[in-house]
Design a protein around this motif. Structure first.
Motif, PDB file in Angstrom:
ATOM      1  N   ARG A 315       0.801  -1.219   0.000  1.00 37.21           N
ATOM      2  CA  ARG A 315       0.000   0.000   0.000  1.00 37.21           C
ATOM      3  C   ARG A 315       0.841   1.280   0.000  1.00 37.21           C
ATOM      4  O   ARG A 315       0.477   2.274   0.602  1.00 37.21           O
ATOM      5  N   ASN A 316       1.981   1.283  -0.687  1.00 37.38           N
ATOM      6  CA  ASN A 316       2.813   2.488  -0.743  1.00 37.38           C
ATOM      7  C   ASN A 316       2.625   3.269  -2.037  1.00 37.38           C
ATOM      8  O   ASN A 316       3.330   4.239  -2.299  1.00 37.38           O
ATOM      9  N   GLY A 317       1.662   2.863  -2.862  1.00 36.24           N
ATOM     10  CA  GLY A 317       1.375   3.572  -4.099  1.00 36.24           C
ATOM     11  C   GLY A 317       2.341   3.281  -5.221  1.00 36.24           C
ATOM     12  O   GLY A 317       2.291   3.932  -6.264  1.00 36.24           O
ATOM     13  N   LEU A 318       3.207   2.279  -5.056  1.00 33.46           N
ATOM     14  CA  LEU A 318       4.174   1.899  -6.072  1.00 33.46           C
ATOM     15  C   LEU A 318       4.220   0.378  -6.178  1.00 33.46           C
ATOM     16  O   LEU A 318       4.159  -0.315  -5.166  1.00 33.46           O
ATOM     17  N   LEU A 319       4.338  -0.107  -7.409  1.00 34.12           N
ATOM     18  CA  LEU A 319       4.513  -1.539  -7.612  1.00 34.12           C
ATOM     19  C   LEU A 319       5.992  -1.844  -7.776  1.00 34.12           C
ATOM     20  O   LEU A 319       6.639  -1.348  -8.690  1.00 34.12           O
ATOM     21  N   SER A 320       6.519  -2.633  -6.865  1.00 32.86           N
ATOM     22  CA  SER A 320       7.919  -3.031  -6.957  1.00 32.86           C
ATOM     23  C   SER A 320       8.040  -4.233  -7.870  1.00 32.86           C
ATOM     24  O   SER A 320       7.036  -4.839  -8.293  1.00 32.86           O
ATOM     25  N   ARG A 321       9.271  -4.603  -8.185  1.00 33.95           N
ATOM     26  CA  ARG A 321       9.507  -5.778  -9.026  1.00 33.95           C
ATOM     27  C   ARG A 321       8.972  -7.033  -8.351  1.00 33.95           C
ATOM     28  O   ARG A 321       8.438  -7.928  -9.006  1.00 33.95           O
ATOM     29  N   THR A 322       9.130  -7.102  -7.030  1.00 29.43           N
ATOM     30  CA  THR A 322       8.654  -8.268  -6.270  1.00 29.43           C
ATOM     31  C   THR A 322       7.139  -8.396  -6.358  1.00 29.43           C
ATOM     32  O   THR A 322       6.600  -9.496  -6.559  1.00 29.43           O
ATOM     33  N   GLU A 323       6.425  -7.279  -6.216  1.00 28.66           N
ATOM     34  CA  GLU A 323       4.965  -7.317  -6.281  1.00 28.66           C
ATOM     35  C   GLU A 323       4.482  -7.691  -7.678  1.00 28.66           C
ATOM     36  O   GLU A 323       3.518  -8.462  -7.831  1.00 28.66           O
ATOM     37  N   LEU A 324       5.147  -7.161  -8.701  1.00 24.63           N
ATOM     38  CA  LEU A 324       4.760  -7.493 -10.066  1.00 24.63           C
ATOM     39  C   LEU A 324       5.053  -8.961 -10.363  1.00 24.63           C
ATOM     40  O   LEU A 324       4.270  -9.637 -11.042  1.00 24.63           O
ATOM     41  N   ARG A 325       6.166  -9.467  -9.829  1.00 30.11           N
ATOM     42  CA  ARG A 325       6.501 -10.880 -10.025  1.00 30.11           C
ATOM     43  C   ARG A 325       5.464 -11.778  -9.365  1.00 30.11           C
ATOM     44  O   ARG A 325       5.050 -12.803  -9.913  1.00 30.11           O
ATOM     45  N   ALA A 326       5.024 -11.372  -8.157  1.00 36.99           N
ATOM     46  CA  ALA A 326       4.005 -12.151  -7.454  1.00 36.99           C
ATOM     47  C   ALA A 326       2.694 -12.162  -8.241  1.00 36.99           C
ATOM     48  O   ALA A 326       1.988 -13.179  -8.307  1.00 36.99           O
ATOM     49  N   PHE A 327       2.376 -11.025  -8.876  1.00 36.75           N
ATOM     50  CA  PHE A 327       1.158 -10.947  -9.685  1.00 36.75           C
ATOM     51  C   PHE A 327       1.230 -11.898 -10.875  1.00 36.75           C
ATOM     52  O   PHE A 327       0.268 -12.610 -11.179  1.00 36.75           O
ATOM     53  N   ILE A 328       2.386 -11.925 -11.563  1.00 36.48           N
ATOM     54  CA  ILE A 328       2.537 -12.802 -12.725  1.00 36.48           C
ATOM     55  C   ILE A 328       2.540 -14.265 -12.310  1.00 36.48           C
ATOM     56  O   ILE A 328       1.956 -15.122 -12.980  1.00 36.48           O
ATOM     57  N   ILE A 329       3.180 -14.572 -11.183  1.00 37.38           N
ATOM     58  CA  ILE A 329       3.175 -15.953 -10.689  1.00 37.38           C
ATOM     59  C   ILE A 329       1.760 -16.363 -10.315  1.00 37.38           C
ATOM     60  O   ILE A 329       1.377 -17.534 -10.446  1.00 37.38           O
ATOM     61  N   GLY A 330       0.963 -15.380  -9.845  1.00 40.81           N
ATOM     62  CA  GLY A 330      -0.415 -15.676  -9.482  1.00 40.81           C
ATOM     63  C   GLY A 330      -1.259 -16.116 -10.661  1.00 40.81           C
ATOM     64  O   GLY A 330      -2.294 -16.767 -10.480  1.00 40.81           O
ATOM     65  N   ILE A 331      -0.835 -15.746 -11.853  1.00 42.66           N
ATOM     66  CA  ILE A 331      -1.519 -16.233 -13.049  1.00 42.66           C
ATOM     67  C   ILE A 331      -1.087 -17.678 -13.276  1.00 42.66           C
ATOM     68  O   ILE A 331       0.064 -18.043 -13.062  1.00 42.66           O
ATOM     69  N   LYS A 332      -1.999 -18.509 -13.732  1.00 39.29           N
ATOM     70  CA  LYS A 332      -1.643 -19.903 -13.975  1.00 39.29           C
ATOM     71  C   LYS A 332      -0.491 -19.960 -14.976  1.00 39.29           C
ATOM     72  O   LYS A 332      -0.608 -19.465 -16.097  1.00 39.29           O
ATOM     73  N   LEU A 333       0.610 -20.570 -14.560  1.00 41.15           N
ATOM     74  CA  LEU A 333       1.803 -20.553 -15.403  1.00 41.15           C
ATOM     75  C   LEU A 333       1.575 -21.256 -16.734  1.00 41.15           C
ATOM     76  O   LEU A 333       2.169 -20.901 -17.740  1.00 41.15           O
ATOM     77  N   GLU A 334       0.690 -22.271 -16.724  1.00 41.16           N
ATOM     78  CA  GLU A 334       0.462 -22.963 -17.995  1.00 41.16           C
ATOM     79  C   GLU A 334      -0.247 -22.058 -18.995  1.00 41.16           C
ATOM     80  O   GLU A 334      -0.150 -22.256 -20.203  1.00 41.16           O
ATOM     81  N   GLU A 335      -0.951 -21.025 -18.499  1.00 38.90           N
ATOM     82  CA  GLU A 335      -1.594 -20.095 -19.413  1.00 38.90           C
ATOM     83  C   GLU A 335      -0.566 -19.207 -20.119  1.00 38.90           C
ATOM     84  O   GLU A 335      -0.788 -18.747 -21.217  1.00 38.90           O
TER      85      GLU A 335
END
Length: 582
Positions: A315-335
């Motif tokens: 909640r700091n108003g910025l997306l870090s590389r770690t947060e963006l990576r977690a978002f992409i991992i949250g997508i089904k990798l097979e997709e």
């Protein structure tokens, strides 16, 4: 279906032009053009009447009358008549190049990159130029061949210079984007207009390597000039060594393209990135509270902002590389077809490059909204017939990118299963290639004859005519494709565009030069093209040095390329007609 209709219309136009030429060739001993367009004198020097009267030029005697190519194609001794023939035969050569290009693309689509992309495509792309160069000195006496071979040299020099000057500069203009603080172009962001230093094009490092290979390809030109520079009596030896070297370079370049297919790899990387984009959009559509598009089909900023808050874990108003990576991992990798941590990291890096316009390696809310909006707009452009106002087009976009990625990932010299009716597609590809090759072989000779006759009728050196006019016929389809591709305003498409330009010049300097050297050696012609070779060397060396050691080209660089074109013509004129080099 639309593409098939365009091909049918194109073929019909070609047949109409050919029928017109046959009709002219069979009318009154092929002199209908001379009757309608005259230079004002007959063979005996007497005044004649004509519909169009041109300034009086060199008078031909009866013995100097034109000779019909193949015994039935039209010919004329007038300037305007030969200009018409140059336009007609030039159009037919343009269609030949177009058919070859279309057939090559179909073959690449069906059989994948590999040998097709690395071996056949470069050779087929250079085929029209090579054919014109070959016929320029193949027929007639040795004296006639020595005169007409200058047309082949004009085409060789004109094609290379046009690619590296007019086409290169035009691709900079149409492909320019805003430059960031890191001096790299921002994809699809062109808000600064014609800012000479604030907008430009960025390519990848492999494109610079392609420019270096282009620089190496000038070696045969240097070798063939050695006997001339040192006034050695046996110039044929220099021609032979240069011929062997150019053949070896052609083989090496094609093998290198097969085993290290840069362009094909970049197409695969681009397809994979598009697939990641589609996966992000699809996941965002599911996770977002609301629809990503509003009732007008425009990106819904409010919903995209809610998605941003959902990803912003701290909640700091910025997306870090770690947060963006977690978002992409949250997508089904097979997709997303991401099979390893390295591929996930690469996907994250590319998304950051797309979103992070400030260069601080973090994404704020405004950058995220702009980035997702840009992805949505690209998806709408790719899927224009599935209803951009619904979420269905996101699903269709994801399915399409998955198919493209699978096709390129599995690309080999085997038929790709995803292509509908591959047998029919292969048949079409082969027919287009055969038709293009046959047209190039048939109409190359009459085009060279028309250029030579126009040169005699106007007293304009044939080199300048072939330098300016003939590359427009043989390279127009590739030039239009390059400009359209560059207009997508992305680093990946720009890299592909400029790589193909450098590849085209490399084939001119190796394959086309090998054909020209073979002609000179076999026919025992004199190598007397010092000024012509000099402009090829100057343009290639300047552009190779300029493009080999940098990846970003601000808008002002296009003026360097544009200026080289008239300077090349001026240099040849000064060296040949003032200093008498040739």
């Amino acid at each position: 279906m639309a593409r098939t209709r365009r091909r049918s219309a194109s073929l019909l136009t070609t047949l109409v032009i050919f029928a017109l030429l046959l009709a002219l060739g069979g009318t009154s001993d092929a002199r209908i053009l001379s009757r309608f367009v005259s230079d004002g004198v007959d063979a005996d020097g007497e005044s004649t009447s004509s519909i169009i009267r041109l300034p009086r030029g060199p008078i031909r005697t009866a013995e100097e009358s034109c000779e019909q190519t193949y015994g039935f194609l039209p010919c004329t001794t007038t300037a305007f008549g030969n200009l018409f023939l140059i336009l007609a035969y030039g159009f037919l050569m343009f269609k030949a190049a177009t058919f070859l290009s279309s057939g090559s693309e179909l073959l690449l689509e069906i059989m994948g990159p590999g040998i097709v992309g690395g071996l056949f495509l470069p050779i087929l792309g250079a085929l029209p130029d090579a054919m014109l160069i070959l016929v320029s000195g193949l027929s007639g006496s040795k004296e006639t061949a020595q005169s007409q071979v200058l047309i082949g040299m004009g085409l060789l020099a004109g094609s290379t210079v046009m690619l590296l000057t007019l086409l290169w500069g035009s691709c900079i203009v149409v492909g320019k984007c805003d430059l960031s603080e890191r001096n790299t172009s921002l994809d699809m962001q062109d808000t600064r207009g014609f800012n000479l230093f604030g907008s430009g094009v960025t390519t990848d490092i492999q494109t610079s390597d392609a420019a270096k290979i282009m620089g190496i390809s000038i070696l045969p030109f240097l070798v063939v000039q050695i006997p001339k520079v040192f006034h050695h009596a046996n110039q044929r030896l220099g021609v032979l060594f240069a011929l062997i070297l150019s053949i070896l370079l052609v083989i090496s370049y094609c093998l290198y393209q097969v085993f290290q297919p840069w362009i094909q790899k970049r197409r695969l990387a681009y397809a994979k990135h598009k697939h990641v984009i589609s996966g992000i959009l699809r996941h965002a559509q599911i996770e977002a509270i609301g629809r990503l598009l509003d009732e007008n089909g425009e990106p819904n900023r409010a919903v995209i902002h809610k998605l941003f808050k959902k990803i912003d874990l701290d909640r700091n108003g910025l997306l870090s590389r770690t947060e963006l990576r977690a978002f992409i991992i949250g997508i089904k990798l097979e997709e997303l077809d991401l099979d390893s941590d390295q591929e996930i990291d690469e996907a994250v890096d590319k998304v950051i490059d797309d979103f992070d316009s400030s260069g601080d390696y973090e994404i704020n809310a405004d950058e995220f909204i702009k980035g997702i909006s840009k992805y949505l707009i690209e998806a709408k452009r790719s899927i224009s017939n599935s209803g951009a106002y619904s979420s269905k087009f996101i699903h269709d976009f994801h399915s399409k990118t998955a198919q493209e990625h699978k096709q390129l990932s599995d690309g080999s010299d085997e038929v790709v299963e995803s292509v509908e009716n591959p047998t029919l597609m292969i048949t079409k590809a082969v027919l287009l290639l055969v038709l293009g090759t046959a047209m190039a072989a048939i109409f190359a000779d009459p085009l060279v004859d028309a250029v030579d006759n126009f040169s005699l009728a106007t007293s304009i050196p044939s080199f300048f005519i072939s330098f300016i006019a003939m590359p427009l016929a043989t390279n127009s389809s590739e030039a239009v494709s390059a400009i359209i591709f560059a207009s997508r305003k992305k680093q990946r498409t720009s890299s592909l565009t400029f790589s193909e330009i450098y590849g085209g010049v490399t084939m001119n300097n190796t394959l086309c030069l090998a054909v020209f050297l073979s002609l000179v050696f076999v026919r025992g012609l004199t190598w007397d093209f010092t000024s012509e070779v000099l402009i090829i060397l100057l343009v290639c060396v300047i552009m190779a040095l300029f493009t080999s050691f940098r990846t970003t080209f601000p808008l002002w660089t296009c003026f360097i390329a544009y200026l080289l074109y008239p300077l090349s013509l001026l240099l040849v004129y000064i060296l040949d007609f003032i200093f008498g080099w040739s």
